[in-house]
Scaffold this active site. Structure first.
Site, PDB file in Angstrom:
ATOM      1  CE  LYS A  51      -4.302  -1.677   0.431  1.00  0.00           C
ATOM      2  NZ  LYS A  51      -5.427  -1.323  -0.467  1.00  0.00           N
ATOM      3  CB  SER A 302      -0.658  -8.235  -0.900  1.00  0.00           C
ATOM      4  OG  SER A 302      -1.469  -9.054  -0.085  1.00  0.00           O
TER       5      SER A 302
END
Lengths: 317, 317
Positions: A51, A302
């Site tokens: 992110k 991720s």
């Protein structure tokens, strides 16, 4: 609708140099000969997730005078931490609107980067974010529904291609779809023959259904929140659906027990701490091989933010 | 005694391109402002430890006709796995002599890379290795007492300097001393003002005592085996003592409970699975700050192979 291009992603990569970690591909000895496996460990970014790429690039792309005014977002998860971290790099104020049921550790983490946390009932998150943005003159940095955010996440795909130009299959998480939109854009632009598969929890496969229907097919909250993959409880937007329709080769859905097992495999065999969302692509590789082509495979990990007790539990499960 | 040079290490780096993972430096948000911390995650190498660097380079440096005959070593730990892995890359036979008390998982792991495992009583390891080498015409690849092995491990130091040219302090494990010899050689050659500290378990600080005495000061087996850091139970050799005497700025010794706590911090905060040996440098950073200079600090995480039950235990400790 104008889609993000590989040139947009290259521009994001220039912005992110020295900010996001240039994560390597990690060849795994436990892959099969038909599908040699490498991991892309985005859990090793400073905030523990990819992110930071989209959040930082979006903030960097704001006009100077707007950015100076500060930013606001409404994610209690990894995106909220990423916005807080990126704003701190620029030395601008950040507000993160967080549902009042969020765990104390997440709130502390956001505050540790210097951001202001505003606690609200979950249903008021969006309204509160917009009100604060208007009242204080802050720029909203959305978690995925934004071209700059998608371009930032796409740098993961650029790096995969740089490190393994002959990659055949890329497995990428689909929550709101920002990461998968960016990665599939980069991969298809640079190597059209490579296949890109999105992975999502089987308990609420909104991306699978939305791609099949050609329109957004949301699932109710209670179903989305039934997955342990808390980073993937969001649904696609029109913008991310358009990218995924253009670029994805398919969706693999993974069961909850497969996700839990994959967290353990990544810790024991990959020496990586992955959160459940981060382990979904490994779950697809391990348990859905019949749905995937053969060849050199890259699975994106991720993120790596999960409670210590859950990690301990899944390591020995 | 001829010491390894930075040119030797550069040659090793050429050999290792595409074999060892080019691990990044990982900036940590939990470091202190006086000592910004980055980790060098060698636990992410294919065999889970830096050992692949020295083992591969040593095998690559053998004359072709010698290498074709195969290699032998006597480590049951990460070096044994690294030799097995590296030999498989070259397609040459490997024999790993392992004490018959070694855990089944380690034996399986070595075999999984295609190496032959010879089980012997612990005291017979060295003699058996030399006998097998002579009988079968195999080249011995020692775990640390060899210039090519040291040069290979030194590539960790080259990469640290490439990624953080202004590094002030490097913390590196000292077991047999191969890694610390190579890393300190590279760091001091490229940035003489940087400080390099070796870290070892306080229960058997043979490197500290040997450096103070200017000669090898071994500790008895029962004391060395009292440490949970099973990768650091070996003692220095004359060759590694000579390198460390020339290049190290000091030794920090860490307590067993500090090592255990650091494994948990690395998992929770660094999202890295580190074995106890790999966590010793983080233990030094966390608990011995008064013994270390200020400035940009890099801690090497040397490996990540530990039993799942121990990892689960330390994650929540």
């Amino acid at each position: 609708m104008e889609l993000v291009t590989v040139e947009d992603i290259r521009a994001a990569a220039d912005n992110l140099a020295g900010i996001a970690v240039r994560t390597p591909l990690l060849p795994q000895t436990w892959g099969t000969p038909e599908r040699p496996l490498s991991l892309k460990p985005e859990n090793l970014q400073p905030v523990g997730a990819f992110k930071i790429r989209g959040a930082y690039h979006a903030i960097a792309s704001l006009p100077d005078e707007v950015r100076r005014g500060g930013v606001v977002t409404h994610s209690s998860g990894n995106h909220g931490q990423a916005v807080a971290y990126a704003a701190a790099v620029f030395g601008v104020p950040a507000v993160v609107v967080v549902p009042d049921v969020a765990p104390a550790t997440k709130i502390e983490s956001i505050r540790s980067y210097g951001a202001e946390v505003v606690l609200v009932p979950g249903a008021e998150r969006l309204d509160t974010t917009e009100r604060i943005a208007a009242e204080r003159g802050l720029a909203i940095v959305p978690p995925f529904d934004h071209r700059d955010v998608i371009a930032g996440q796409g740098t993961v795909g650029l790096e995969i291609l740089a490190d393994e130009p002959a990659v055949d299959v890329v497995l990428v998480q689909v929550g709101g779809g920002g990461l998968a939109s960016g990665v599939s854009t980069a991969v298809k632009a640079l190597r059209p023959t490579a296949k890109v598969y999105g992975v999502e929890p089987a308990v609420a496969p909104d991306a699978r259904d939305s791609l099949a229907a050609g329109r957004l097919v949301p699932y109710p909250d209670e179903q989305r929140y039934a997955s342990i993959a808390d980073g993937m409880r969001t649904a696609l937007s029109e913008l991310t659906l358009a990218h995924l329709s253009a670029h994805l080769d398919g969706i693999v859905t993974v069961a909850e027990d497969e996700i839990r097992a994959a967290v353990g495999v990544l810790a024991r065999q990959g020496r990586l701490v992955a959160e459940p969302s981060g382990a979904t692509t490994t779950a697809a590789y391990l348990y859905h091989v019949d749905e995937l082509p053969t060849g050199r495979t890259v699975a994106v990990v991720s993120g790596g933010n999960l409670p210590a007790e859950l990690l301990a539990d899944l390591v020995t499960a």
